[in-house]
Design a protein around this motif. Structure first.
Motif, short mmCIF file in Angstrom:
data_model
loop_
_atom_site.label_atom_id
_atom_site.label_comp_id
_atom_site.label_asym_id
_atom_site.label_seq_id
_atom_site.Cartn_x
_atom_site.Cartn_y
_atom_site.Cartn_z
N ALA A 147 54.73 -10.42 -30.12
CA ALA A 147 55.45 -9.89 -28.95
C ALA A 147 56.85 -9.42 -29.37
O ALA A 147 57.30 -8.34 -28.98
CB ALA A 147 55.54 -10.94 -27.85
N ALA A 148 57.52 -10.22 -30.19
CA ALA A 148 58.86 -9.85 -30.65
C ALA A 148 58.80 -8.58 -31.50
O ALA A 148 59.63 -7.69 -31.35
CB ALA A 148 59.48 -11.00 -31.45
N ARG A 149 57.82 -8.48 -32.36
CA ARG A 149 57.75 -7.31 -33.25
C ARG A 149 57.34 -6.05 -32.49
O ARG A 149 57.77 -4.96 -32.83
CB ARG A 149 56.78 -7.58 -34.41
N LEU A 150 56.51 -6.19 -31.47
CA LEU A 150 56.16 -5.02 -30.65
C LEU A 150 57.39 -4.50 -29.91
O LEU A 150 57.54 -3.30 -29.71
CB LEU A 150 55.05 -5.37 -29.66
N ALA A 151 58.27 -5.41 -29.51
CA ALA A 151 59.50 -5.00 -28.82
C ALA A 151 60.56 -4.51 -29.80
O ALA A 151 61.39 -3.68 -29.46
CB ALA A 151 60.05 -6.18 -28.01
N TYR A 152 60.50 -5.00 -31.03
CA TYR A 152 61.58 -4.74 -31.99
C TYR A 152 61.75 -3.26 -32.34
O TYR A 152 62.87 -2.75 -32.36
CB TYR A 152 61.34 -5.54 -33.28
N VAL A 153 60.67 -2.56 -32.62
CA VAL A 153 60.79 -1.17 -33.07
C VAL A 153 61.46 -0.29 -32.01
O VAL A 153 62.43 0.40 -32.31
CB VAL A 153 59.44 -0.60 -33.55
N PRO A 154 60.99 -0.30 -30.75
CA PRO A 154 61.69 0.54 -29.76
C PRO A 154 63.14 0.12 -29.54
O PRO A 154 64.03 0.96 -29.37
CB PRO A 154 60.87 0.40 -28.48
N VAL A 155 63.39 -1.19 -29.57
CA VAL A 155 64.76 -1.66 -29.39
C VAL A 155 65.61 -1.22 -30.58
O VAL A 155 66.76 -0.80 -30.42
CB VAL A 155 64.80 -3.20 -29.21
N TYR A 156 65.07 -1.27 -31.78
CA TYR A 156 65.80 -0.84 -32.97
C TYR A 156 66.17 0.64 -32.87
O TYR A 156 67.28 1.04 -33.18
CB TYR A 156 64.97 -1.08 -34.24
N VAL A 166 47.30 -8.93 -39.03
CA VAL A 166 46.77 -7.56 -39.05
C VAL A 166 47.56 -6.68 -38.09
O VAL A 166 47.88 -5.53 -38.41
CB VAL A 166 45.26 -7.55 -38.73
N ILE A 167 47.90 -7.20 -36.92
CA ILE A 167 48.69 -6.43 -35.95
C ILE A 167 50.05 -6.07 -36.55
O ILE A 167 50.52 -4.94 -36.43
CB ILE A 167 48.84 -7.21 -34.62
N GLN A 168 50.69 -7.03 -37.23
CA GLN A 168 51.98 -6.72 -37.85
C GLN A 168 51.82 -5.69 -38.96
O GLN A 168 52.68 -4.83 -39.15
CB GLN A 168 52.66 -7.99 -38.39
N LEU A 169 50.72 -5.74 -39.68
CA LEU A 169 50.44 -4.73 -40.70
C LEU A 169 50.32 -3.35 -40.05
O LEU A 169 50.87 -2.36 -40.54
CB LEU A 169 49.16 -5.09 -41.46
N ILE A 170 49.62 -3.29 -38.93
CA ILE A 170 49.47 -2.03 -38.20
C ILE A 170 50.82 -1.55 -37.68
O ILE A 170 51.15 -0.36 -37.79
CB ILE A 170 48.44 -2.18 -37.05
N ILE A 171 51.63 -2.44 -37.13
CA ILE A 171 52.96 -2.07 -36.65
C ILE A 171 53.78 -1.47 -37.79
O ILE A 171 54.46 -0.46 -37.63
CB ILE A 171 53.69 -3.30 -36.04
N THR A 172 53.70 -2.11 -38.96
CA THR A 172 54.47 -1.65 -40.11
C THR A 172 54.11 -0.22 -40.50
O THR A 172 54.98 0.62 -40.68
CB THR A 172 54.23 -2.60 -41.31
N ILE A 197 56.03 7.10 -36.11
CA ILE A 197 57.39 7.16 -35.57
C ILE A 197 58.34 7.84 -36.54
O ILE A 197 58.98 8.84 -36.21
CB ILE A 197 57.88 5.76 -35.15
N HIS A 198 58.45 7.34 -37.77
CA HIS A 198 59.37 7.93 -38.73
C HIS A 198 58.97 9.37 -39.07
O HIS A 198 59.78 10.30 -38.97
CB HIS A 198 59.47 7.07 -40.00
N SER A 199 57.73 9.56 -39.45
CA SER A 199 57.28 10.90 -39.82
C SER A 199 57.30 11.83 -38.61
O SER A 199 57.71 12.99 -38.72
CB SER A 199 55.87 10.85 -40.40
N ASN A 251 62.20 -2.87 -42.15
CA ASN A 251 62.33 -4.21 -41.60
C ASN A 251 60.96 -4.78 -41.25
O ASN A 251 60.73 -5.98 -41.37
CB ASN A 251 63.24 -4.21 -40.38
N SER A 252 60.05 -3.92 -40.83
CA SER A 252 58.70 -4.38 -40.50
C SER A 252 57.99 -4.94 -41.72
O SER A 252 57.22 -5.90 -41.61
CB SER A 252 57.89 -3.24 -39.87
N PHE A 253 58.24 -4.35 -42.89
CA PHE A 253 57.68 -4.90 -44.13
C PHE A 253 58.22 -6.29 -44.40
O PHE A 253 57.48 -7.21 -44.77
CB PHE A 253 58.00 -4.00 -45.33
N GLU A 254 59.53 -6.45 -44.24
CA GLU A 254 60.14 -7.77 -44.45
C GLU A 254 59.53 -8.80 -43.51
O GLU A 254 59.19 -9.91 -43.92
CB GLU A 254 61.65 -7.68 -44.23
N ALA A 255 59.37 -8.42 -42.25
CA ALA A 255 58.80 -9.34 -41.26
C ALA A 255 57.35 -9.67 -41.59
O ALA A 255 56.92 -10.82 -41.43
CB ALA A 255 58.92 -8.73 -39.87
N LEU A 256 56.61 -8.68 -42.04
CA LEU A 256 55.20 -8.90 -42.41
C LEU A 256 55.09 -9.95 -43.51
O LEU A 256 54.26 -10.86 -43.42
CB LEU A 256 54.57 -7.58 -42.87
#
Length: 186
Positions: free
Chosen positions: A141-150, A54-60, A67-69, A107-112
């Motif tokens: 933890a990796a996915r929470l860090a991934y978006v800002p790093v990306y 669910v957290i990854q779904l929310i991140i996505t 962020i994008h919009s 990429n978040s969709f792919e990871a989800l």
């Protein structure tokens, strides 16, 4: 019975041609020897696997909605919902940041998908408890860090960091699958 009988072969002959679970788990066994594996599996468990999905779904979706919009509104003054993915080859500055936000969302969709399938396989195989919670926590933890790093990875050193963060989450998924396959082999 079933398919084998309809094909006119014996069940044993059909299963001999099919790869075994052991062969698949052998493909993932290399993760045992990665230096980062011990760190991933030692992650302090914070979330259960279902909450992690669910957290990854929310991140996505947060990556897209906020962020994008949001970056599109800041850079362009509007969000073009019809052409939200259109960028010219000469995109730079703010346009490039908007493009990177969209790519992080995709990429978040792919990871989800990979993570949700991994967790489903593990739960089906009977893998649970603290090990699955540790691996799920490492992934989140990796996915929470991934978006800002990306978003920040505009140069080679930062792109290496981005790839390492992505790899950390992906290896967590591979470890989940590996433990699931071992449980199925039982």
């Amino acid at each position: 019975g079933g398919f084998a009988a309809a094909q006119g072969s014996t069940p044993g002959a059909r299963s001999a041609a099919r790869p075994s679970i052991m062969q698949f788990s052998s493909l993932l066994a290399f993760t045992e020897y990665l230096p980062i594996t011990a760190m991933i599996e030692a992650t302090e468990p914070v979330v259960n696997p279902f909450a992690a999905v669910v957290i990854q779904l929310i991140i996505t979706y947060a990556t897209k909605i906020f962020i994008h919009s949001g970056l599109s509104l800041l850079v362009h003054g509007y969000y073009d919902n019809v052409n939200s993915g259109r960028f010219t080859p000469t995109s730079s500055g703010g346009d490039l940041l908007v493009k990177r936000a969209r790519q992080a969302h995709e990429n978040s969709f792919e990871a989800l998908i990979v993570f949700a399938v991994s967790v489903g396989l593990a739960v089906h195989a009977g893998v649970g408890g603290e090990l699955l919670e540790r691996l799920s926590t490492a992934f989140v933890a990796a996915r929470l860090a991934y978006v800002p790093v990306y978003l920040a990875a505009f140069n080679t050193p930062l792109s290496i960091v981005r790839s390492a963060v992505w790899g950390f989450g992906f290896i967590a998924c591979l470890r989940i699958c590996y433990h699931a396959l071992l449980a199925i082999e039982g």
